[in-house]
Design a protein around this motif. Structure first.
Motif, PDB file in Angstrom:
ATOM      1  N   SER A 107       8.751  -4.564  -5.785  1.00 11.52           N
ATOM      2  CA  SER A 107       7.532  -5.078  -5.157  1.00 11.52           C
ATOM      3  C   SER A 107       6.844  -3.995  -4.334  1.00 11.52           C
ATOM      4  N   PHE A 108       5.553  -4.203  -4.099  1.00 15.41           N
ATOM      5  CA  PHE A 108       4.831  -3.385  -3.120  1.00 15.41           C
ATOM      6  C   PHE A 108       3.840  -4.281  -2.394  1.00 15.41           C
ATOM      7  N   HIS A 109       3.971  -4.321  -1.065  1.00 18.61           N
ATOM      8  CA  HIS A 109       3.081  -5.192  -0.302  1.00 18.61           C
ATOM      9  C   HIS A 109       2.392  -4.492   0.865  1.00 18.61           C
ATOM     10  N   GLY A 110       2.703  -3.233   1.118  1.00 20.42           N
ATOM     11  CA  GLY A 110       1.992  -2.534   2.188  1.00 20.42           C
ATOM     12  C   GLY A 110       2.888  -1.653   3.023  1.00 20.42           C
ATOM     13  N   ALA A 111       2.271  -0.854   3.891  1.00 26.31           N
ATOM     14  CA  ALA A 111       2.993   0.199   4.604  1.00 26.31           C
ATOM     15  C   ALA A 111       3.158  -0.078   6.090  1.00 26.31           C
ATOM     16  N   THR A 112       2.676  -1.210   6.589  1.00 25.20           N
ATOM     17  CA  THR A 112       2.951  -1.577   7.978  1.00 25.20           C
ATOM     18  C   THR A 112       4.309  -2.267   8.029  1.00 25.20           C
ATOM     19  N   LEU A 113       4.917  -2.308   9.203  1.00 24.86           N
ATOM     20  CA  LEU A 113       6.342  -2.601   9.267  1.00 24.86           C
ATOM     21  C   LEU A 113       6.728  -3.955   8.650  1.00 24.86           C
ATOM     22  N   GLY A 114       5.907  -4.973   8.874  1.00 24.24           N
ATOM     23  CA  GLY A 114       6.206  -6.277   8.295  1.00 24.24           C
ATOM     24  C   GLY A 114       6.071  -6.270   6.786  1.00 24.24           C
ATOM     25  N   ALA A 115       5.012  -5.671   6.282  1.00 26.86           N
ATOM     26  CA  ALA A 115       4.780  -5.610   4.837  1.00 26.86           C
ATOM     27  C   ALA A 115       5.793  -4.688   4.162  1.00 26.86           C
ATOM     28  N   LEU A 116       6.186  -3.650   4.863  1.00 28.46           N
ATOM     29  CA  LEU A 116       7.129  -2.678   4.314  1.00 28.46           C
ATOM     30  C   LEU A 116       8.504  -3.320   4.076  1.00 28.46           C
ATOM     31  N   ALA A 117       8.868  -4.250   4.947  1.00 28.14           N
ATOM     32  CA  ALA A 117      10.184  -4.888   4.815  1.00 28.14           C
ATOM     33  C   ALA A 117      10.304  -5.670   3.517  1.00 28.14           C
ATOM     34  N   VAL A 118       9.170  -6.130   2.978  1.00 27.30           N
ATOM     35  CA  VAL A 118       9.215  -6.885   1.724  1.00 27.30           C
ATOM     36  C   VAL A 118       8.797  -6.021   0.530  1.00 27.30           C
ATOM     37  N   THR A 119       8.828  -4.743   0.717  1.00 25.52           N
ATOM     38  CA  THR A 119       8.451  -3.785  -0.327  1.00 25.52           C
ATOM     39  C   THR A 119       9.699  -3.109  -0.879  1.00 25.52           C
ATOM     40  N   GLY A 120       9.748  -2.930  -2.213  1.00 26.04           N
ATOM     41  CA  GLY A 120      10.917  -2.301  -2.814  1.00 26.04           C
ATOM     42  C   GLY A 120      10.852  -0.787  -2.872  1.00 26.04           C
ATOM     43  N   ASN A 121       9.655  -0.241  -2.924  1.00 24.57           N
ATOM     44  CA  ASN A 121       9.502   1.204  -3.105  1.00 24.57           C
ATOM     45  C   ASN A 121      10.319   2.011  -2.101  1.00 24.57           C
ATOM     46  N   GLU A 180       4.076 -10.817  -6.384  1.00 23.49           N
ATOM     47  CA  GLU A 180       2.921 -10.345  -7.155  1.00 23.49           C
ATOM     48  C   GLU A 180       3.120 -10.848  -8.580  1.00 23.49           C
ATOM     49  N   THR A 181       2.100 -11.429  -9.182  1.00 27.19           N
ATOM     50  CA  THR A 181       2.260 -11.920 -10.552  1.00 27.19           C
ATOM     51  C   THR A 181       2.350 -10.752 -11.531  1.00 27.19           C
ATOM     52  N   VAL A 182       1.665  -9.667 -11.187  1.00 29.58           N
ATOM     53  CA  VAL A 182       1.831  -8.408 -11.914  1.00 29.58           C
ATOM     54  C   VAL A 182       2.148  -7.345 -10.878  1.00 29.58           C
ATOM     55  N   GLN A 183       3.314  -6.749 -11.007  1.00 27.52           N
ATOM     56  CA  GLN A 183       3.667  -5.685 -10.062  1.00 27.52           C
ATOM     57  C   GLN A 183       3.032  -4.391 -10.550  1.00 27.52           C
ATOM     58  N   ALA A 184       1.865  -4.106 -10.024  1.00 27.73           N
ATOM     59  CA  ALA A 184       1.140  -2.944 -10.516  1.00 27.73           C
ATOM     60  C   ALA A 184       1.787  -1.654 -10.027  1.00 27.73           C
ATOM     61  N   GLU A 185       1.992  -1.526  -8.711  1.00 31.62           N
ATOM     62  CA  GLU A 185       2.636  -0.321  -8.180  1.00 31.62           C
ATOM     63  C   GLU A 185       4.060  -0.200  -8.709  1.00 31.62           C
ATOM     64  N   GLY A 186       4.682  -1.358  -8.936  1.00 30.35           N
ATOM     65  CA  GLY A 186       6.085  -1.374  -9.346  1.00 30.35           C
ATOM     66  C   GLY A 186       6.297  -1.039 -10.808  1.00 30.35           C
ATOM     67  N   GLY A 187       5.207  -0.756 -11.534  1.00 31.92           N
ATOM     68  CA  GLY A 187       5.364  -0.344 -12.922  1.00 31.92           C
ATOM     69  C   GLY A 187       4.695  -1.270 -13.917  1.00 31.92           C
TER      70      GLY A 187
END
Lengths: 416, 416, 416, 416
Positions: free
Chosen positions: A135-149, A200-207
């Motif tokens: 997943s990718f949801h953003g670079a601020t601390l809350g959004a980053l915690a739910v991001t896989g990158n 995300e229904t389509v993980q764009a950043e995720g591939g």
């Protein structure tokens, strides 16, 4: 370029792939001062679905600024805010049977996600949020915690908490959200009942990983069954990128919250929205704030974009049809390299060509030298991601695909 | 207004204080469609230091848009980015002996703070950050953790970690950063050595609390002594609000990182910068990202604003002089209410009139009915905060102060 | 009993299931003052592998106390500590080719787990720890975070962080540690590389879930491959409960850390050990401490138990043999209820009879009225758990099984 | 000793200061096998208030074990538990007007603290806990977060969250809990309203810092006013160490929760209790658990100790009187070194001699060579801490003080 090298932080990224200085942009093309131009299959990472400096939106924007329309207004009432709300309701929400309330969470997508997570936790009194691998949801601390990158996670500098990853559709050997279903059903699983699931229904950043409609429906059912809120992050896949305005429409689900940004402003100006079902709109006035919640010029271009492109289904149909065409074209492009077994995938006008770690970078570099901007994606940057403006002409699409075909061939020949 | 009431989230805030729909804005005034106008002593919470739709910036903006300048470009090289960097270095950094690198962290102030915190933690390998009582740094999870405002903290929905508050100058019975000095000096204090201290030189949201230059110098010394990074959040107090471009100039300190946003874009368009000393610029390419890091129209207005207002010291001198004038005027305003012992405070063109919880709201409401927009601030909303555009005319300042005087008198008479 | 009801906290638990006051205990039996006695198939939750007040250990204990041996000594050198270390090395570690260093982490199992987690995080500089669904590792905050049991997790009162659950062998539809393997292999999985994986080879509290030797080997391989430390919590399954001294011996793996408690003291006195591979013993002196790290009477009984029971393989063989016998007996017991499809499972002398939520409690209650103490386990308390002393006689085992058979029949008839 | 060096972890600590192997212990003395003995002014870090192997308790213990009294019983009802509860209520609680419920949280002090913190957070629904500079509450993750000691904090390996340190009485330039008062009163302080404040009335590990009765009363008032729970950690200062049974009795306060361990068991066997006001006893059965909550031999010695020493006020009076005597004696000891300005401090039979970092270690080493065990304390190990058994004879106290005087003189002469 020395000014950049001397004074901009080392963190800059895209300018390393495309080391030229762009000055102007029109439709599907970016231009440099010396007259060169590139076909843009990146489209501001999905922020320019209607192309660069779309003339319809540009007209509205110039008029608004020229007439001294309010530019900055936090969350004060303005005519431009009124018109955006009215148009959004009339053109987007009501026709789709949605009665969500609109939060203006701040200027960017991360703000939309942060607002959704904060609100979901406040509503439920729970802290855990489930997100998906890649997943990718953003670079601020809350959004980053739910991001896989992983590169982004590491840059937090602190352990990221309150989030548990589970497999996205088809990932980690899982189909159906079976794994999550079992975790939720087992009281001893060690997963505390989450406030929300964000997807995300389509993980764009995720591939360019595409969730099936069945998977999305099963996920929505699971959330309902366990009274867990469902947040769809439609920041990159929404605003028509996959065909319909919302990427989840074909699945027939109704998310509790929807995050929009990128192309919602239409013109590439910062704008984000968090839509929330009315019964979940529990925040007291001022509970969430931010200086740039009222970028009125972006309200104006957003309104113009909704009016111009979403009062009928022409764009949706075009995107669907051309999406199928691109899917077939990509098959043709990989066919000569059948021995490599290169998967392609996508929906509407977001597509990925899985060529492998390192190779994707080479293909993108070759494309750049041939006049095409394409980005790579995926946890190992192993995917060439195609994200042309929805308004690109058929000729432009064909041109981009041709360059892609040549670029892939060049890399294949070099490495053969 | 029913469109707002029906479709916008309950979280909206300023529109409750000022329930009119603004349509146009010029200089120090906001206008409604029916021809009414308000003098604006709020200035976009400090985002409109050069007034609404400043004609110099407007010209540059219209030209740029009209000529199809690049609007959205992530962190790609563009002519507008080049010009902003060049002007920032030439007009702001070099004359002040600063060699900081420029991070484009995202569109809003919270992004600038999140980037600074992430980088400080990465550099030091430590997680704790010290902030100050009554601080405000943003509404995303990382920025929220270093924010004192209780309503905002509560809305996080999760415990906020990695941050320890200590008393701001003159607060909690403390002068000098003595308390922090003792915590840092005592290995058994329970405060883990922090990555950074983040401070506003003037806590505008926190009630217009002004740190003395001595306190700031002592704080900077303390940070250096303990190898703790010093981050100045100059989002609201910078860009000339207190007189000099940076609010910390009079203290003669050099922060390790500086957060800018609000008025840096000049025109009210979203823009934020994080400045970092070059030896601390350790992030790998792409370690921090975001879609709206390249709002080129804001680069253009930022460049125009720096060129128009900061190539000489006219604005700085004017702000200092008028700041003293306002300080005196506020003394005159409170003198008739001497029995109430109302403190006033401020620097340059940010001032606060401490009238008490509940009362400040009434004064602001009275001011609104008389044609003036002023906000309240402080942990109990006990302060009337004056934040006029730096470009307001003397007559406008006098007009606003007169309305304030009348409003205070009206409230005093009503409650007498 | 009113003294308990009036003055002991509501949190008391076992005394609700068995509301009698025990006064004496011998071998496999607990006695009340009025002369009644119960056969104990609970054995102090695995702390009494050698029975209550085992006469060999009792003799050593009385001698030690009678002779004023040191009772309390933190981590000072004592004769009793010397003898325990020597015996542990000679009888347990060296014969198994282990060269682990011994940490005395505090008096209970949670201390052994907390020490292991702290050390693993310190060694690796990583914060995340992977644990398994249905795990139980203790009630202190660090141990609780890696525990699946929902009632215990909730009682923390704060979000539990730094831990991610993955499926135990055969749980959540997973065989082989395939899911974890995929999370670790995918850089975009959202699982930060963990400091350690902590596992029970038999999840006794979690419902007597038995990991296969293949699964354990694959898990150990996975940890080695990703440089993640492997911690085996052998607190309940170790000390011969499954046959061999360590429960992981049949799998042929060498954990980086091993947690022991419960029966390591032999007599039911508090003792815990954390064993760590010598190259991982990186703590500075005093980095971990605690008052009750030197319970010398427990050292004495531990030494006596190791000497009496582990210098040859008699106990191991007996436990293995009787484990198979019990497994068969349980099959006989469930056979008449074949329609209910009741699974049984176990290894050595820990066995579970999966009768279902609510039913297990009824069976345990029926057993109590017939003179047998058995506990329930599993996330829904759906399993009757058999944990007789390893030293129980064949007759006692047969007696307990007979009561179990009657109890199950009684419940079945009542609910039929 | 090679067995220790080869097989025990590097983390061992006290054995480095006192590198001899103790075998027996009686009253105030520890003996080695070769016939040497040491006077013990350390007393198991406060666990041996009644001396080593106190003959009254020893008799009860031998009888209990000899008669096969229940040894291990989790939280089952036993005669020994009954007797302890009855005696605790009759001898300790009722005479002091306390109606607290008794939680058996596990075998050690950290368990008592963890239980109190978990319960306080559950009761209030808040996560933050306030603790004091130089505090020590235990080495498990929850207890560690409220501990100031830096070496212990670092060994956690993860950021410690949910805790904010404020100045202890007289520390960091603060008298009265004024700083905490201001943080609590200021809604913008950034300190979220805490679940609890946890305090030691005498910080023994922290350097023998003694809170005044006025400070304790002000703290209790503050907690009541803000509806924050007050937890007194009386693990080291309780059980008569300062004179009265509870160290807070002179202050006349009633804590919401009280943590006891160390000497509550009387004989040095692991035991801990958490006392909680009845209206706060909200945990469901089984919400907190642990294997060693029923160390019945420790119940027996605890009961014997309460009966022998607390049915009258003889011990309390003796401790108070001898405390004053020691205080004076310490003044005499430091007088010849007046130029060094060495503070002494303490209450009852816990005293500290502040000689400075490095020096305290030398004094303790000199004392060891002269036959006295004394520990150092304080954030820099700058304090020699005296903690003799309460049952030491006057002659033993005089002997220990004489050795201390000689040791200090020897160090002073060497460094002169």
């Amino acid at each position: 370029m020395s000014i950049f090298e001397q004074h901009e932080s080392n963190v800059r990224s895209y300018s390393r792939r495309w080391p030229v200085v762009f000055s102007r942009a029109t439709g599907s093309r970016l231009h440099t001062e010396d007259g060169r131009s590139w076909l843009d299959f990146f489209a501001g990472a999905g922020s320019l679905n209607y192309g660069h400096n779309n003339p319809v939106l540009k007209r509205a924007l110039l008029d608004y600024i020229g007439n001294d329309g309010v530019t900055h207004a936090l969350d004060m009432f303005t005519t431009a805010r009124h018109d955006l709300l009215e148009t959004l309701v009339e053109v987007v929400l009501q026709p789709r049977g949605l009665d969500h309330k609109v939060i203006f969470p701040g200027p960017g997508g991360a703000n939309a996600v942060e607002a959704a997570l904060k609100l979901a936790r406040t509503i439920t009194g729970r802290s855990e949020v489930v997100h998906f691998t890649n997943s990718f949801h953003g670079a601020t601390l809350g959004a980053l915690a739910v991001t896989g990158n992983p590169a982004h996670r590491r840059s937090a500098g602190v352990p990221l908490t309150g989030a548990t990853p589970v497999p996205f559709d088809g990932q980690e050997g899982q189909s159906r959200p079976e794994y999550l279903a079992r975790l939720l059903a087992n009281p001893g699983s060690g997963l505390d009942r989450p406030a929300a699931v964000i997807v995300e229904t389509v993980q764009a950043e995720g591939g360019v990983n595409v969730a099936s409609t069945e998977w999305l429906r099963a996920l929505a059912d699971l959330c309902r069954q366990h009274e867990v809120l469902l947040i769809v992050d439609d920041i990159q896949a929404g605003c028509g990128r996959t065909g319909p305005f919302f990427s989840f429409e074909d699945a027939g689900i109704v998310p509790d919250m929807i995050c929009l940004s990128k192309s919602i402003g239409g013109y590439g100006l910062p704008l984000a929205l968090t839509l929330v079902r009315p019964e979940l709109d529990v925040w007291r006035p001022g509970a969430h704030s931010g200086t740039f919640r009222g970028v009125n010029p972006a309200f104006v271009t957003a309104t113009a974009a909704l009016s111009a492109y979403w009062r009928d289904d022409a764009l949706e149909k075009s995107t669907r049809a051309r999406g199928e065409w691109i899917a077939n074209a990509l098959q043709d492009i990989v066919r000569p390299h059948a021995g490599l077994g290169l998967p392609t995938r996508g929906r509407g006008l977001v597509h990925g060509l899985v060529v492998g770690e390192g190779v994707a970078d080479q293909v993108a570099d070759e494309a750049f030298t041939r006049g095409l901007l394409v980005e790579t994606a995926g946890p190992r940057d192993e995917v060439v991601k195609l994200l042309p403006p929805l308004t690109a002409s058929d000729a432009e699409l064909a041109e981009g695909l041709a360059i892609l075909e040549q670029s892939l061939r060049a890399v294949a020949e070099r490495t053969a």
